[in-house]
Design a protein around this motif. Structure first.
Motif, PDB file in Angstrom:
ATOM      1  N   UNK A  86       2.473   5.239  28.684  1.00 48.00           N
ATOM      2  CA  UNK A  86       3.649   6.099  28.493  1.00 48.00           C
ATOM      3  C   UNK A  86       4.091   6.680  29.828  1.00 48.00           C
ATOM      4  N   UNK A  87       3.095   7.124  30.607  1.00 45.85           N
ATOM      5  CA  UNK A  87       3.415   7.705  31.916  1.00 45.85           C
ATOM      6  C   UNK A  87       4.089   6.670  32.813  1.00 45.85           C
ATOM      7  N   UNK A  88       3.542   5.424  32.810  1.00 42.75           N
ATOM      8  CA  UNK A  88       4.115   4.378  33.646  1.00 42.75           C
ATOM      9  C   UNK A  88       5.520   4.025  33.193  1.00 42.75           C
ATOM     10  N   UNK A  89       5.731   4.001  31.863  1.00 40.64           N
ATOM     11  CA  UNK A  89       7.075   3.736  31.349  1.00 40.64           C
ATOM     12  C   UNK A  89       8.056   4.810  31.808  1.00 40.64           C
ATOM     13  N   UNK A  90       7.598   6.052  31.803  1.00 46.31           N
ATOM     14  CA  UNK A  90       8.456   7.139  32.267  1.00 46.31           C
ATOM     15  C   UNK A  90       8.745   7.031  33.759  1.00 46.31           C
ATOM     16  N   UNK A  91       7.702   6.601  34.522  1.00 45.42           N
ATOM     17  CA  UNK A  91       7.892   6.403  35.964  1.00 45.42           C
ATOM     18  C   UNK A  91       8.900   5.286  36.211  1.00 45.42           C
ATOM     19  N   UNK A  92       8.762   4.183  35.455  1.00 46.15           N
ATOM     20  CA  UNK A  92       9.695   3.058  35.601  1.00 46.15           C
ATOM     21  C   UNK A  92      11.114   3.473  35.224  1.00 46.15           C
ATOM     22  N   UNK A  93      11.223   4.246  34.145  1.00 47.96           N
ATOM     23  CA  UNK A  93      12.540   4.705  33.716  1.00 47.96           C
ATOM     24  C   UNK A  93      13.160   5.621  34.769  1.00 47.96           C
ATOM     25  N   UNK A  94      12.323   6.477  35.360  1.00 49.01           N
ATOM     26  CA  UNK A  94      12.815   7.377  36.401  1.00 49.01           C
ATOM     27  C   UNK A  94      13.255   6.598  37.628  1.00 49.01           C
ATOM     28  N   UNK A  95      12.490   5.529  37.969  1.00 53.17           N
ATOM     29  CA  UNK A  95      12.843   4.699  39.119  1.00 53.17           C
ATOM     30  C   UNK A  95      14.147   3.947  38.861  1.00 53.17           C
ATOM     31  N   UNK A  96      14.293   3.423  37.643  1.00 50.55           N
ATOM     32  CA  UNK A  96      15.534   2.729  37.287  1.00 50.55           C
ATOM     33  C   UNK A  96      16.720   3.695  37.342  1.00 50.55           C
ATOM     34  N   UNK A  97      16.500   4.921  36.872  1.00 49.18           N
ATOM     35  CA  UNK A  97      17.550   5.928  36.922  1.00 49.18           C
ATOM     36  C   UNK A  97      17.906   6.275  38.366  1.00 49.18           C
TER      37      UNK A  97
END
Length: 439
Positions: free
Chosen positions: A358-369
């Motif tokens: 979940x944390x990595x998904x949030x990190x990836x989403x933040x990076x994409x954003x």
């Protein structure tokens, strides 16, 4: 078993006054504790032995409290002056254990407070801790110890309002931590720094935690103030800090009428938990730490007693989590052919992996954003450049048009003169034509 001695009349009156049941008194007498003097030789460890197994669990707890209070009243301390109240224990379940969950804003001292309770350091099996605002605890962790013979399980959680993590992620992790203290925590320690002004973030953190649970969760909360060493250096007390916070709130209310300022109410938070608060100096010596921990244990015991038939926190949500956990443990034991303790470790590893995902998904989403934001900013800069270039070209055309108008104005007098001359010539020709026609 002890031999009875002395008159037991006063002792019976004492037992009645303290609310000890007939079963408890009978077991005390059976083991030879029939007078006040022999009763004071009883220890908390004695009460846990097979000699007292016939006393129901809740009544044994009450007997321990009565014994402790009576020893303190006559000057017999339960705390060794060296602070030697701790002993190591394992992570296996214990029906008599106390379960404590640490909650609070990132950087408030949760992990250090947990280590003080456990009498451990990060290098000796305690929680990772580091000064400052950076989050060290990113997933829930538990460690156990025995304090005065009683097993204590402490669960550290990620900081609420961690700037590096989304609230949904922190919320998921805090709920997950409940699996580490099944069937429920006896105490939720909400940790606040005592040397700083109570901020809006801390106020929001407290009420966000409350919102995660049911309305009656405040019956299980104790406010733990940290940085007691700094208060000591400033020759201040916790009560003075709370009084100053109250003055700030009253001053704010006056300003608020004119639309200025808004200071959260620390006094209201303490009042919300029936004034249950403790001060921790996590840099104190072992003996002082032992006194702090003993006071906390006394407060938790009193709170558990006041909570009566529901000594630990639970609600429909947490009950469902624990039921699902038990089902998952049964499944793991059946498939892997392992013990329940091993199944719990496997389950925790799975949950950690899920939290990490979940944390990595949030990190990836933040990076994409972030990349999307960069692209939008680049497009905006290009659009601005083109608009400026267009405006610059338009300004040249306007200048040329203005020049043409000026030239026309300058040539107007000459054109007028030519026109006048033409008119004279034309008039003369007309007269000559008419003259010829007459003739």
């Amino acid at each position: 078993m002890r031999m009875a001695s002395g008159d037991d009349t006063d002792f019976h009156e004492f037992c009645k006054e303290k609310g000890l049941t007939d079963c408890t008194v009978s077991e005390l007498e059976r083991n030879g504790y029939t007078t006040m003097s022999t009763f004071l030789e009883l220890t908390a460890e004695d009460i846990k032995t097979e000699d007292f197994k016939k006393i129901p669990f809740r009544e044994r707890r009450h007997l321990q409290r009565v014994l402790k209070e009576q020893k303190e009243s006559v000057g017999i301390g339960l705390l060794d002056t060296t602070g030697d109240i701790w002993e190591d224990t394992d992570e296996k379940g214990d029906p008599d254990e106390l379960r404590i969950v640490l909650l609070g804003k990132t950087g408030c001292g949760k992990s250090s407070t947990g280590n003080t309770i456990l009498n451990k350091t990060r290098d000796s099996g305690g929680f990772l801790n580091k000064g400052g605002q950076a989050a060290v605890t990113v997933s829930s962790k538990r460690t156990s110890v025995k304090i005065n013979g009683r097993k204590i399980r402490v669960i550290d959680t990620p900081g609420v309002y961690d700037p590096a993590r989304k609230w949904e992620e922190v919320q998921h992790e805090i709920v997950r931590c409940l699996c580490l203290c099944t069937p429920g925590p006896h105490a939720l320690l909400f940790v606040i720094k005592s040397n700083d002004r109570f901020t809006k973030e801390e106020d929001d953190a407290y009420y966000k935690v409350k919102a995660m649970f049911s309305n009656h969760v405040n019956k299980y909360i104790i406010i733990a103030f940290t940085r007691g060493d700094e208060l000591l250096e400033d020759e201040s007390t916790l009560e003075e800090t709370l009084a100053k916070a109250k003055e700030d709130v009253e001053h704010n209310r006056k300003l608020h009428k004119s639309g200025k300022g808004d200071i959260p109410d620390l006094g209201q938070v303490v009042k919300d938990v029936d004034d249950r608060k403790v001060l921790f100096n996590n840099k104190a010596n072992t003996a002082d730490k032992a006194r702090q921990v003993t006071e906390l244990m006394r407060m938790i015991e009193e709170m558990v007693n006041n909570n009566g038939d529901q000594p630990y926190y639970k609600d429909e949500t947490t009950q469902k989590i624990w039921e699902e956990t038990e089902k998952e443990l049964d499944r793991i034991m059946a498939v892997r052919h392992v013990s329940k303790a091993e199944a719990m470790q496997i389950h925790q590893d799975n949950l950690k992996a899920e939290a990490k995902k979940i944390h990595q998904n949030n990190v990836n989403a933040a990076e994409a954003m972030r990349k999307r934001q960069e692209n939008l900013e680049a497009e905006d800069r290009e659009f601005t450049r083109r608009v400026r270039a267009t405006l610059a070209g338009g300004a040249g055309g306007v200048a040329a048009a203005a020049g043409g108008v000026a030239l026309g104005v300058a040539l107007a007098p000459a054109a007028a003169a030519v026109g006048a001359g033409a008119a004279v010539v034309g008039g003369a020709a007309y007269v000559a034509q008419k003259t010829c026609s007459v003739m």
